[in-house]
Scaffold this motif. Structure first.
Motif, short mmCIF file in Angstrom:
data_model
loop_
_atom_site.label_atom_id
_atom_site.label_comp_id
_atom_site.label_asym_id
_atom_site.label_seq_id
_atom_site.Cartn_x
_atom_site.Cartn_y
_atom_site.Cartn_z
N THR A 66 0.82 -1.22 0.00
CA THR A 66 0.00 0.00 0.00
C THR A 66 0.85 1.26 0.00
O THR A 66 0.32 2.37 0.03
CB THR A 66 -0.92 0.02 1.22
OG1 THR A 66 -0.15 0.17 2.42
CG2 THR A 66 -1.76 -1.25 1.31
N GLY A 67 2.16 1.11 0.03
CA GLY A 67 3.05 2.27 0.02
C GLY A 67 3.30 2.87 1.39
O GLY A 67 3.62 4.05 1.50
N ASN A 68 3.17 2.07 2.40
CA ASN A 68 3.37 2.55 3.78
C ASN A 68 4.35 1.65 4.53
O ASN A 68 4.46 0.46 4.24
CB ASN A 68 2.04 2.58 4.54
CG ASN A 68 1.06 3.58 3.93
OD1 ASN A 68 1.18 4.78 4.11
ND2 ASN A 68 0.08 3.05 3.20
N ALA A 69 5.04 2.26 5.52
CA ALA A 69 5.93 1.50 6.40
C ALA A 69 5.93 2.18 7.76
O ALA A 69 5.81 3.41 7.86
CB ALA A 69 7.35 1.44 5.84
N THR A 70 6.02 1.40 8.80
CA THR A 70 6.07 1.96 10.17
C THR A 70 7.20 1.31 10.94
O THR A 70 7.62 0.18 10.65
CB THR A 70 4.75 1.71 10.93
OG1 THR A 70 4.49 0.30 10.99
CG2 THR A 70 3.58 2.42 10.24
N ILE A 71 7.73 2.09 11.90
CA ILE A 71 8.75 1.57 12.80
C ILE A 71 8.37 1.91 14.23
O ILE A 71 7.52 2.77 14.47
CB ILE A 71 10.15 2.15 12.48
CG1 ILE A 71 10.15 3.68 12.63
CG2 ILE A 71 10.63 1.72 11.11
CD1 ILE A 71 11.55 4.30 12.54
N THR A 72 9.02 1.25 15.15
CA THR A 72 8.83 1.56 16.57
C THR A 72 10.15 2.10 17.12
O THR A 72 11.21 1.97 16.49
CB THR A 72 8.43 0.30 17.35
OG1 THR A 72 9.50 -0.66 17.28
CG2 THR A 72 7.15 -0.30 16.78
N ALA A 73 10.07 2.67 18.30
CA ALA A 73 11.29 3.18 18.94
C ALA A 73 12.29 2.07 19.18
O ALA A 73 13.51 2.27 19.12
CB ALA A 73 10.92 3.87 20.24
N ALA A 74 11.78 0.86 19.42
CA ALA A 74 12.68 -0.27 19.69
C ALA A 74 13.57 -0.58 18.50
O ALA A 74 14.69 -1.09 18.67
CB ALA A 74 11.84 -1.49 20.08
N GLN A 75 13.10 -0.26 17.28
CA GLN A 75 13.90 -0.53 16.09
C GLN A 75 15.04 0.47 15.92
O GLN A 75 16.00 0.20 15.20
CB GLN A 75 12.99 -0.52 14.84
CG GLN A 75 12.04 -1.72 14.77
CD GLN A 75 11.03 -1.59 13.63
OE1 GLN A 75 9.94 -1.08 13.84
NE2 GLN A 75 11.39 -2.03 12.46
N VAL A 76 14.91 1.62 16.60
CA VAL A 76 15.96 2.65 16.53
C VAL A 76 16.86 2.59 17.76
O VAL A 76 18.05 2.92 17.71
CB VAL A 76 15.31 4.04 16.39
CG1 VAL A 76 16.35 5.15 16.38
CG2 VAL A 76 14.44 4.10 15.12
N ASP A 77 16.27 2.16 18.86
CA ASP A 77 17.02 2.10 20.13
C ASP A 77 18.06 1.00 20.07
O ASP A 77 17.76 -0.14 19.71
CB ASP A 77 16.03 1.84 21.27
CG ASP A 77 16.71 1.92 22.63
OD1 ASP A 77 17.89 2.34 22.70
OD2 ASP A 77 16.06 1.54 23.62
N ASN A 78 19.30 1.38 20.41
CA ASN A 78 20.40 0.41 20.37
C ASN A 78 20.99 0.18 21.75
O ASN A 78 22.18 0.02 21.91
CB ASN A 78 21.47 0.89 19.40
CG ASN A 78 22.47 -0.20 19.03
OD1 ASN A 78 22.15 -1.38 19.04
ND2 ASN A 78 23.69 0.21 18.69
#
Length: 242
Positions: free
Chosen positions: A3-15
């Protein structure tokens, strides 16, 4: 996604963000992405502890479009020109192909030119390429037709009656270089036989037909001549003086 959309969560950026006491929360400023964000995007992560103290860092979130375009083809019929050639463009094969992100994907086809050797149906492949280099293909049937009549060219002719009072011609005798963009299949002339009753000028029709059933005519004047001298036959005779 499709559908042309993507989502991320903070956990995917948090290292591994942490605090000397207790980390209350981590949050990011961008969580949703569309086709407009294809490529690198700077996302800020904010870590907050129980005392309300915060710290931030940034991460690069690269958005990729790996969804192939929707290639839609349409069949078409093209006519050879007087020189025996025809060309088509990708737009003539395209039937509304679309892409999720690219409003104007690049269209290309594997065959663009046709000659007499391609008379009939031909399979052409349309390739649709979006800005992310995703490709999709479909095929169309391009029917090549030859509807151009041959060029019939006549020349006048003079023939002599034979000793029996007859003369004949062939189509070649009045053909003066007739041509067709493809191939001439048959040539014929009407009439081809002459007798003493046709002495003088006669109109003869030449018909040229190509391999695709197209035909054209021209006329020539065939002049019939009698150049045969009569046969003089004598006999002796005896007469009496009166």
């Amino acid at each position: 996604d499709p559908t042309g959309n993507a989502t991320i969560t903070a956990a995917q950026v948090d290292n591994g963000s942490n605090d000397n006491c207790n980390l209350a929360s981590v949050a990011i400023d961008l969580t949703a992405f569309t086709c407009a964000e294809v490529g690198p995007n700077t996302v800020t992560l904010t870590a907050t502890d129980d005392s309300g103290l915060t710290a931030t860092c940034t991460a690069t979130v690269t958005v990729e479009d790996n969804v192939v375009p929707n290639a839609i083809c349409q069949d078409s019929t093209v006519q050879l020109d007087a020189a025996g050639n025809a060309t088509i463009t990708a737009a003539q094969v395209n039937n509304g192909s679309t892409d999720l992100c690219d409003l104007a994907p690049v269209l290309s086809i594997d065959i663009t030119t046709f000659t007499c050797t391609e008379i009939g149906p031909n399979t052409v492949t349309l390739t649709v390429t979006d800005a992310s280099t995703n490709t999709a293909t479909c095929t169309a049937t391009i029917t090549v037709e030859d509807n151009v009549a041959p060029d019939a060219i006549c020349q006048d002719s003079t023939i002599q009656l034979d000793p029996t009072g007859n003369a004949t011609i062939t189509a070649a005798d009045i053909d003066n270089g007739s041509a067709d963009a493809c191939t001439i299949a048959t040539t014929s002339a009407t009439p081809t036989a002459f007798t003493c009753t046709e002495m003088g000028p006669n109109t003869v029709t030449l018909t040229i037909t190509d391999e695709n059933g197209n035909s054209s005519n021209c006329t020539a004047t065939v002049t019939v001549q009698d150049m045969q001298a009569p046969t003089a036959i004598c006999q002796d005779n005896t007469v009496q003086l009166d």
